[in-house]
Design an enzyme around this catalytic site. Structure first.
Site, PDB file in Angstrom:
ATOM      1  CD  GLU A 129       7.987  -0.298   7.296  1.00 30.34           C
ATOM      2  OE1 GLU A 129       7.027  -1.043   6.961  1.00 30.34           O
ATOM      3  OE2 GLU A 129       8.152   0.855   6.855  1.00 30.34           O
ATOM      4  CG  ASP A 164       0.374  -4.117   2.005  1.00 34.77           C
ATOM      5  OD1 ASP A 164       0.336  -4.939   2.940  1.00 34.77           O
ATOM      6  OD2 ASP A 164       1.183  -3.175   1.947  1.00 34.77           O
ATOM      7  CE  LYS A 185       3.207  -5.883   3.745  1.00 36.06           C
ATOM      8  NZ  LYS A 185       2.703  -4.770   4.578  1.00 36.06           N
ATOM      9  CG  ASP A 191      -0.370  -0.034   2.528  1.00 35.48           C
ATOM     10  OD1 ASP A 191       0.873  -0.141   2.605  1.00 35.48           O
ATOM     11  OD2 ASP A 191      -1.110   0.058   3.528  1.00 35.48           O
ATOM     12  CB  SER A 192       4.591   1.694  -0.183  1.00 38.00           C
ATOM     13  OG  SER A 192       4.764   0.554  -1.003  1.00 38.00           O
ATOM     14  CD  GLU A 222       0.635  -1.631   7.996  1.00 43.59           C
ATOM     15  OE1 GLU A 222       0.257  -0.864   8.905  1.00 43.59           O
ATOM     16  OE2 GLU A 222       1.087  -1.225   6.916  1.00 43.59           O
TER      17      GLU A 222
HETATM   18  O1  KIV Z   1       3.536  -1.092   1.586  1.00 44.15           O
HETATM   19  C1  KIV Z   1       4.700  -1.529   1.508  1.00 44.15           C
HETATM   20  O2  KIV Z   1       5.410  -1.350   0.508  1.00 44.15           O
HETATM   21  C2  KIV Z   1       5.215  -2.284   2.637  1.00 44.15           C
HETATM   22  C3  KIV Z   1       6.689  -2.527   2.684  1.00 44.15           C
HETATM   23  C4  KIV Z   1       7.387  -1.281   3.011  1.00 44.15           C
HETATM   24  C5  KIV Z   1       7.041  -3.645   3.565  1.00 44.15           C
HETATM   25  O3  KIV Z   1       4.480  -2.637   3.510  1.00 44.15           O
END
Ligand code: KIV
Length: 276
Positions: A183, A84, A114, A45-46, A116
């Site tokens: 992280e 994500d 993924k 989600d970056s 968090e």
């Molecule tokens: O969103 C993302 O790119 C991430 C990584 C920084 C691990 O969660």
């Protein structure tokens, strides 16, 4: 070519193969990164910051994630694709979590998702694994909690925080997660966490003792300059190369250098004459 699977993650840790992971948000980057042999691609989600220009990841929606995960999956032949789960897509209820993760798998073609967090989301992780959706955990600096954490800060520097990260890693393993992203935590803590679980840890700003590493591709290629965290290594300065290429392109248009004959199409003279 052997596909990298969730089983390969576990095998890699046992055999001491360090897992390589990079982010991708589009077809062409995913294809390049996959062809280069990266083990896993995270549609992070970056993308909210790197692709959509937001200040953080909080505005990213499930629709955004599905859209970009689909594009990435089309470009990948070998790597394991992880989608994500965005902010609030797994916080409301177990039912919603399964439906949302299911969409990332069914519509986005991700192989895994993924999430968090640790103890507070463990019921969701258990339910996803029961629903046959492979899960990667994410501990330490969890960017979706930026407002609770008071900024993007290194986590796990005091005893209580460090203990929680170790406990959460064990809980994630028990709940069935097959890997954990760590992280921005101190290297020695990441080493201890990695030794405390059998599933691989994938570090970003967590030092060299993790079982694998992940970076945001735009960071390591030097394409994203808004903010560069200490843990980023730039393998190439693509930002400068792109700017230089665009300057040349603009100049060559003005000077009539581009396009050349080899870039143009022809028509026979007889046809041309009829057009005047
Ligand atoms: O969103 C993302 O790119 C991430 C990584 C920084 C691990 O969660």
């Amino acid at each position: 070519m052997n596909k990298f699977t969730t089983a390969s993650f576990i095998k890699s840790k046992k055999e001491g193969h360090k897992i390589s992971m990079l982010t991708a948000y589009d077809y062409s980057t995913a294809k390049l990164v996959d062809e280069a042999g990266v083990d896993s691609i995270l549609v992070g989600d970056s993308l909210g910051m790197v692709v959509l220009g937001y200040d953080n990841t909080l505005q990213v929606t499930l629709e955004d994630m599905i859209h970009h995960t689909k594009a990435v999956a089309r470009g990948v032949k070998r790597a394991l694709v992880i989608g994500d789960m965005p902010f609030l897509s797994y916080h409301v209820s177990v039912e919603e979590t399964i439906k949302n993760a299911g969409r990332l798998i069914q519509e986005g073609n991700a192989h895994a998702v993924k999430l968090e967090g640790g103890k507070e989301i463990i019921d969701k992780v258990e339910a996803l694994v029961k629903a046959q959706i492979p899960v990667v955990g994410h501990l330490g600096l969890t960017p979706q909690s930026v407002n609770m954490m008071g900024g993007f800060k290194v986590q796990g520097k005091n005893e209580a925080q460090a203990k929680k990260i170790i406990d959460d890693a064990k809980l994630l393993q028990e709940a069935g997660a097959f890997a954990i992203v760590l992280e921005c935590i101190p290297e020695k803590l990441a080493k201890l966490v990695s030794e405390s679980v059998d599933i691989p840890t994938i570090g970003i700003g967590a030092g060299k003792y993790c079982d694998g590493q992940v970076l945001v591709t735009q960071d390591m290629l030097g394409m994203y300059s808004d903010f560069t965290p200490k843990f980023v290594k730039k393998y190439i300065d693509m930002g400068t190369s792109i700017r230089e290429a665009v300057v040349s392109y603009c100049q060559e248009i003005q000077e009539g250098v581009f396009p050349e004959e080899k870039h143009t199409f022809t028509i026979d003279e007889e046809t041309m004459k009829k057009l005047y």
